[in-house]
Design a protein around this motif. Structure first.
Motif, mmCIF file in Angstrom:
data_model
loop_
_atom_site.group_PDB
_atom_site.id
_atom_site.type_symbol
_atom_site.label_atom_id
_atom_site.label_comp_id
_atom_site.label_asym_id
_atom_site.label_seq_id
_atom_site.Cartn_x
_atom_site.Cartn_y
_atom_site.Cartn_z
ATOM 1 N N GLY A 229 46.274 39.891 37.811
ATOM 2 C CA GLY A 229 45.723 39.292 39.024
ATOM 3 C C GLY A 229 46.126 39.981 40.308
ATOM 4 O O GLY A 229 46.128 39.367 41.390
ATOM 5 N N ARG B 129 39.641 36.316 37.169
ATOM 6 C CA ARG B 129 40.120 37.575 37.751
ATOM 7 C C ARG B 129 39.089 38.685 37.664
ATOM 8 O O ARG B 129 39.332 39.790 38.137
ATOM 9 C CB ARG B 129 41.387 38.010 37.013
ATOM 10 N N THR B 130 37.971 38.410 37.017
ATOM 11 C CA THR B 130 36.964 39.450 36.823
ATOM 12 C C THR B 130 35.572 38.890 37.111
ATOM 13 O O THR B 130 35.365 37.676 37.158
ATOM 14 C CB THR B 130 36.989 39.968 35.372
ATOM 15 N N ARG B 131 34.641 39.802 37.272
ATOM 16 C CA ARG B 131 33.220 39.467 37.319
ATOM 17 C C ARG B 131 32.552 40.104 36.111
ATOM 18 O O ARG B 131 32.835 41.254 35.768
ATOM 19 C CB ARG B 131 32.574 40.013 38.593
ATOM 20 N N ARG C 205 39.083 40.000 42.678
ATOM 21 C CA ARG C 205 38.191 39.685 41.562
ATOM 22 C C ARG C 205 36.901 40.485 41.638
ATOM 23 O O ARG C 205 36.408 40.987 40.617
ATOM 24 C CB ARG C 205 37.881 38.185 41.538
ATOM 25 N N ASP C 206 36.349 40.614 42.826
ATOM 26 C CA ASP C 206 35.059 41.295 42.959
ATOM 27 C C ASP C 206 35.139 42.777 42.626
ATOM 28 O O ASP C 206 34.119 43.415 42.342
ATOM 29 C CB ASP C 206 34.516 41.112 44.381
ATOM 30 N N SER D 103 37.061 43.857 40.129
ATOM 31 C CA SER D 103 37.479 43.917 38.721
ATOM 32 C C SER D 103 36.297 43.505 37.853
ATOM 33 O O SER D 103 36.161 42.339 37.464
ATOM 34 C CB SER D 103 38.678 42.992 38.493
ATOM 35 N N ASN E 90 42.334 43.383 35.077
ATOM 36 C CA ASN E 90 43.017 42.632 36.143
ATOM 37 C C ASN E 90 43.865 41.507 35.544
ATOM 38 O O ASN E 90 43.901 40.391 36.073
ATOM 39 C CB ASN E 90 41.989 42.064 37.134
#
Length: 756
Positions: free
Chosen positions: A565, A447-449, A569-570, A572, A562
């Motif tokens: 969700g 959910r994250t980068r 993702r991008d 977060s 996040n």
């Protein structure tokens, strides 16, 4: 002459407990406790001989009110070792440790005091020969064959075999001390003392109801879910994970891993597995061990809502049984903390593992009830590296010889499997992973980068905070958090919140509740925190800044971003930075280096392969010495003269958490003031006061507390009753709910302030 085990000054002698009855009762009970471990004969003999020293005429005079008490714990050990023949002598010696320690605690074989095994076994005996007649002419025959219960060494590693035997000795000790306590308690109850309720229903009888409640709970949970596309996808994934995990329950007892990213429902999935696994394989209880007291309430609430309030025992450091006064040993839950007799136990790693290595009777009583249990270790990556080898060997003993199943449950599996280059690891097979395709789950639940920013000073951090109305910043020390908060406050940022262990627990709970409210309502919320926010705390920020740390900590930080969700993702992003103004603590600096060695090998640092690679670096770097920093295993040895076990020294040295900090009570709230006022009342137990004041306590460097005390800002309250146990803040202005306790002054640098 009649020999007595227990007396009562208000009861005629014909109502006293005879010694032979006490010995026989403890022997039968201890043997029963040991049945699941295959140590029934050894525990029976330990019970039969444990109070043989009460056949000393001087002891009989003492319980009749004449003269002083005499040592009654040594004679049984001496006589047993003298009677045992051949190979049985080895088991007799192990049992002797338990007999010698059933009051004062397990001894060392050798040390500088007269309380060690060897010194005590040289003491002269003064036993009336009546003991032989009362125990029966076939007592020597009962000892015959003790060696049959000794496990066989599986290889030529004598030190490992010594640990196996020492662990066996702990189990016998546990059966003995629990049986001795309960038989003694039963006698005094028979004299009219208040009866105690120790009876818990058996897990096996409860399982059908538990499983029905679990299924109903999961059904209600699914029906309440928001019918958005995102939530439907997530719920379908959680259902698939749960189904796969429960299907694994049919596999035989042993080690399992459960590798599920944050948000995958691993807590409930692990409970579902435990219920099904216990039903298939007949386990006696479920033990759920958590690394942080800060999230134990959260997990307990889940378990109670599913299984029912009356079947779940919560036991952690804040309610340690050793703090209880005898007057408090009344209700069923408090009694169960002594022996973990409840069908479901929620505890901490501290309670579980320190009990497994303790020499004290009070903490060791529960060990025999750990046998034949399902043990779920939540956040397994938090097991302290400096104690990892003894922890792993204790788990392996429980699995191999005491019927336990152990589940290592985490989003960041710490790569404890035995492999080339890590032969010290656990026997974890790939087919014992309960989650379906951990690599795929990591991708689906990502959910994250994670991005690396480089060096940022506090001014740059404040500037970044100003760009977004909701953001989380996590740093590595309380000092840094305070400095950054003050700078951000000076910049007039809206919704600014500071969260560290400078604040006492009650305040932190209120702060977190306000953080969740602001996040939910879309209000400005800029949280500056230490790593305590990563300890399973349920918050959901759109983005975060994280000071460099170990990979597992960074992934835990990402679990606060996040979380539900609901965002792309991008968008977060967890930005990892190097603080320009604050060096990391030494331990964290080493973990940063481990992470940097694997960064270029993995495009996605949240993938299980990256996490395994990282932990491989961590363990490789410190080696065997670093994984057993206090040489716990090295203090259990076999020599030509028999065993050389240092139970007492190991019990003193084995500490899961060594903060080196000292408590200060903040008595600002009315509830805290109420309990501080009771410190001067002699009839109020210290244990009760410690528990009630725990939520209003801040841990500080000892030098800082002493400085505050010398300046008159902190004082020990009621020292004539409590000694130096209760240090209470006297200058209320030093504590602010937003800042916490400020103990530093202009010329004092808290060099020890490295934790949270």
């Amino acid at each position: 002459m009649q020999f007595y085990g227990h007396s009562d000054k208000e009861t005629p002698r014909d109502g006293w407990q005879t010694l032979v009855d006490h010995l026989a009762s403890v022997a039968e009970m201890a043997g029963g406790f040991a049945r699941a471990s295959g140590l029934e004969q050894a525990a029976f003999i330990a019970g039969l001989f444990h109070d043989l020293g009460k056949y000393d005429p001087a002891f009989q005079a003492y319980i009749a009110g004449i003269g002083e008490s005499v040592d009654h714990s040594t004679a049984g050990a001496r006589v047993l070792c003298d009677l045992a023949q051949g190979r049985d002598k080895a088991m007799a010696e192990i049992i002797a440790y338990a007999i010698l320690g059933h009051h004062a605690g397990l001894p060392d074989r050798l040390n500088e005091t007269g309380a060690c095994f060897d010194m005590r076994m040289k003491k002269p005996l003064f036993l009336d020969p009546a003991w032989q007649a009362e125990l029966g002419p076939d007592v020597a025959r009962q000892i015959d064959g003790l060696a049959r219960a000794l496990p066989q060494p599986v290889d030529k590693d004598l030190q490992r075999y010594a640990f196996t035997l020492s662990f066996l000795g702990r189990m016998i000790f546990s059966c003995l001390v629990d049986a001795d306590f309960k038989d003694t308690e039963s006698f005094y109850v028979s004299l009219g003392q208040r009866a105690v309720d120790r009876d818990w229903p058996r897990l096996q009888g409860l399982l059908p109801g538990f499983q029905a409640r679990f299924d109903a709970h999961m059904g209600r949970f699914a029906s309440r879910a928001v019918a958005s596309e995102t939530s439907q996808t997530l719920n379908a994934l959680r259902a698939d994970i749960l189904s796969h995990v429960r299907a694994g329950a049919a596999k035989g007892p042993g080690f399992f891993t459960l590798t599920v990213p944050t948000g995958g429902g691993k807590t409930l999935a692990s409970l579902g597995f435990a219920l099904d696994h216990a039903g298939i394989h007949g386990h006696d209880r479920i033990i759920y061990a958590i690394p942080f007291t800060s999230i134990i309430d959260q997990t307990s609430a889940i378990f109670r809502s599913v299984l029912g309030e009356e079947h779940v025992l919560e036991h952690h450091a804040n309610i340690d049984e050793e703090r209880f006064d005898a007057r408090e040993r009344r209700d069923k839950l408090k009694l169960a903390m002594e022996d973990w007799a409840a069908p479901v136990v929620i505890t901490t790693n501290v309670q579980l593992f320190e009990s497994l290595f303790s020499a004290r009777p009070s903490r060791s009583r529960k060990l025999h009830n750990i046998a034949n249990s399902i043990i779920i270790l939540d956040e397994a990556q938090t097991l302290p590296r400096s104690l990892l080898l003894p922890v792993m060997q204790s788990l392996e003993e429980l699995v191999l010889r005491y019927g336990c199943t152990v589940v290592l449950c985490t989003a960041t599996q710490p790569a404890l499997a035995r492999r080339e280059g890590f032969e010290l690891g656990l026997p974890l097979d790939a087919d014992r992973e309960l989650a379906p395709d951990p690599e795929g789950l990591a991708r689906q639940l990502a959910r994250t980068r994670i991005r690396h920013q480089g060096v940022l000073d506090d001014a740059a951090l404040v500037e970044t905070l100003g760009v977004r109305e909701q953001m989380l910043v996590i740093v590595n020390s309380r000092r840094h958090a305070l400095d950054l908060y003050r700078q951000a406050k000076a910049a007039n940022l809206d919704g600014l919140v500071h969260l560290t262990t400078r604040q006492y627990a009650s305040d932190r709970r209120r702060i977190l509740a306000e953080v969740r409210r602001r996040l939910h309502d879309g209000l400005p919320c800029r949280l500056i925190a230490t790593s305590l926010i990563e300890a399973g705390v349920d918050v959901d920020f759109p983005a975060a800044l994280r000071a460099e740390a170990g990979l597992d900590q960074i992934i835990q930080a990402a679990g606060r971003v996040n979380r539900e969700g609901k965002r792309p993702r991008d968008d977060s992003v967890v930005t990892v930075f190097t603080p320009a103004d604050h060096k990391p603590p030494r331990e964290i600096a080493g973990l940063i280096g481990d992470m940097k060695r694997i960064i270029d090998k993995h495009p996605d640092l949240t993938a299980p392969a990256a996490i395994a690679d990282y932990f491989g670096e961590v363990y490789w770097r410190v080696g065997r010495v670093g994984l057993d920093a206090k040489d716990i295993l090295g203090r259990f040895n076999l020599a030509s003269g028999g065993t050389d076990f240092a139970y007492r020294k190991v019990g003193e040295d084995f500490r899961m958490i060594e903060s080196g900090l000292a408590p200060v009570i903040i008595a600002i709230e009315d509830e805290a003031k109420l309990w501080v006022d009771k410190l001067g009342l002699a009839d109020v137990p210290s244990g009760l006061l410690a528990r009630k004041l725990q939520a209003f306590t801040v841990q500080v460097p000892p030098k800082a507390r002493e400085r505050l005390r010398v300046c008159g800002h902190v004082a020990f309250v009621a020292p004539h009753l409590r000694g130096d146990q209760f240090a209470v803040l006297q200058k209320a202005s030093l504590y602010d709910p937003q800042l916490g306790l400020i103990w530093e002054d202009a010329d004092y640098l808290a060099a020890e302030d490295l934790l949270w």
